[in-house]
Design a protein around this motif. Sequence first.
Motif, PDB file in Angstrom:
ATOM      1  N   THR A 102      -4.363 -41.745  26.291  1.00 54.07           N
ATOM      2  CA  THR A 102      -4.769 -41.547  27.683  1.00 54.07           C
ATOM      3  C   THR A 102      -4.137 -42.580  28.618  1.00 54.07           C
ATOM      4  N   ASP A 103      -3.397 -43.539  28.042  1.00 51.99           N
ATOM      5  CA  ASP A 103      -2.746 -44.575  28.845  1.00 51.99           C
ATOM      6  C   ASP A 103      -1.498 -45.034  28.099  1.00 51.99           C
ATOM      7  N   ILE A 104      -0.752 -45.920  28.695  1.00 48.20           N
ATOM      8  CA  ILE A 104       0.471 -46.449  28.091  1.00 48.20           C
ATOM      9  C   ILE A 104       0.162 -47.050  26.720  1.00 48.20           C
ATOM     10  N   TYR A 105       1.074 -46.846  25.763  1.00 51.72           N
ATOM     11  CA  TYR A 105       0.921 -47.374  24.406  1.00 51.72           C
ATOM     12  C   TYR A 105       2.251 -47.987  23.975  1.00 51.72           C
ATOM     13  N   PRO A 106       2.304 -48.679  22.846  1.00 52.83           N
ATOM     14  CA  PRO A 106       3.489 -49.485  22.515  1.00 52.83           C
ATOM     15  C   PRO A 106       4.829 -48.752  22.563  1.00 52.83           C
ATOM     16  N   PHE A 107       4.884 -47.488  22.106  1.00 56.70           N
ATOM     17  CA  PHE A 107       6.178 -46.791  22.051  1.00 56.70           C
ATOM     18  C   PHE A 107       6.761 -46.559  23.439  1.00 56.70           C
TER      19      PHE A 107
END
Length: 333
Positions: A14-19
Amino acid sequence: MTDQTAQFTPRFRTDIYPFIEPSKYRGSLRNKVTIITGAAGAIGRGLAESFAVAGAKLVLTYNRTPPPPELEERCLRFGAADVSFVKCDVAELGGCEALVKETLELHGRADILINNAGANGLGPLHDQAPQDFIKEIAVNFHGPYYLMRLLLTYFRQQRSGCVLNIASRAGTVAIPYSTGYCSSKAALINLTACAQKELDIDGLGEEVHMYSLHPGGVKSAMTLKKYSPESMSTLPPQAQSKFVNALDIYDDSPYLNGMVCVALATGVGKEVLRGKYFDVGQDLEDVLAQREALRQNPDLYELHTSFLGGLKNGGVPEGGYRKEEWGKEFPGF
């Protein structure tokens, strides 16, 4: 039916993630001329700021509502190579032609097109003014078609380009009282797929790649207006209860969509996702880790339907096609 080729279920985001961490893509699209329609809204601003981090030259369009004054400053501060604003009604061919002309005069080229402008009403089809329905179709489908048609000529000539069509889950399901929106988004998803197949046949699929996307549930002004008490009051009493909690699923960050689009524009997924419909709620890294599953099942991330007995969409039944003869004159009674 469960897909037997899938290796594991991608994580839901639902939000920015590491990839898709912005720092990983800083400068990755340096000086790429990027047209973003509908840049004044929440999803459009998220796209503009995400592509700014990637170093793009931004051409941001709006129609009735200008973007907030701070958007230009933020984009330049985040790393945009250039920012310009163009007033454009994408529902009109003339407006799209003027936008492309101004972009080419300003920058001499175009590299990325993001069709984000949208219209999304709520109400019974039989009560909706025909001109309002046609306007939804024009904004959500005709506009993206116009700009794709105008820019594909240049993308083909320069043998590079990317199109990101912001569609919706509504294009894959039937939602009552959202007929124009669902219909136009379904058409946009299939427009993307058909156009990509033509590029692939012409040997340009690796150079010119396009995607349709569900941008997540973002509480944009358009969505808030759609599910406002005023809009809800137009529904039959027995239908209003179905939408009471409609906004509960709209809590995603607009930067989730923005950074997934940046990643796709760099070509990270074009081997297996070009021409496909992608839901940004799925972890892109998890999906790309299952390339073989995508190759084995061409229906994944596509619009398709299912029939009893496994009839294929091509219309040829299991065991092959055979002609039948009724043996009577019509009507045969």
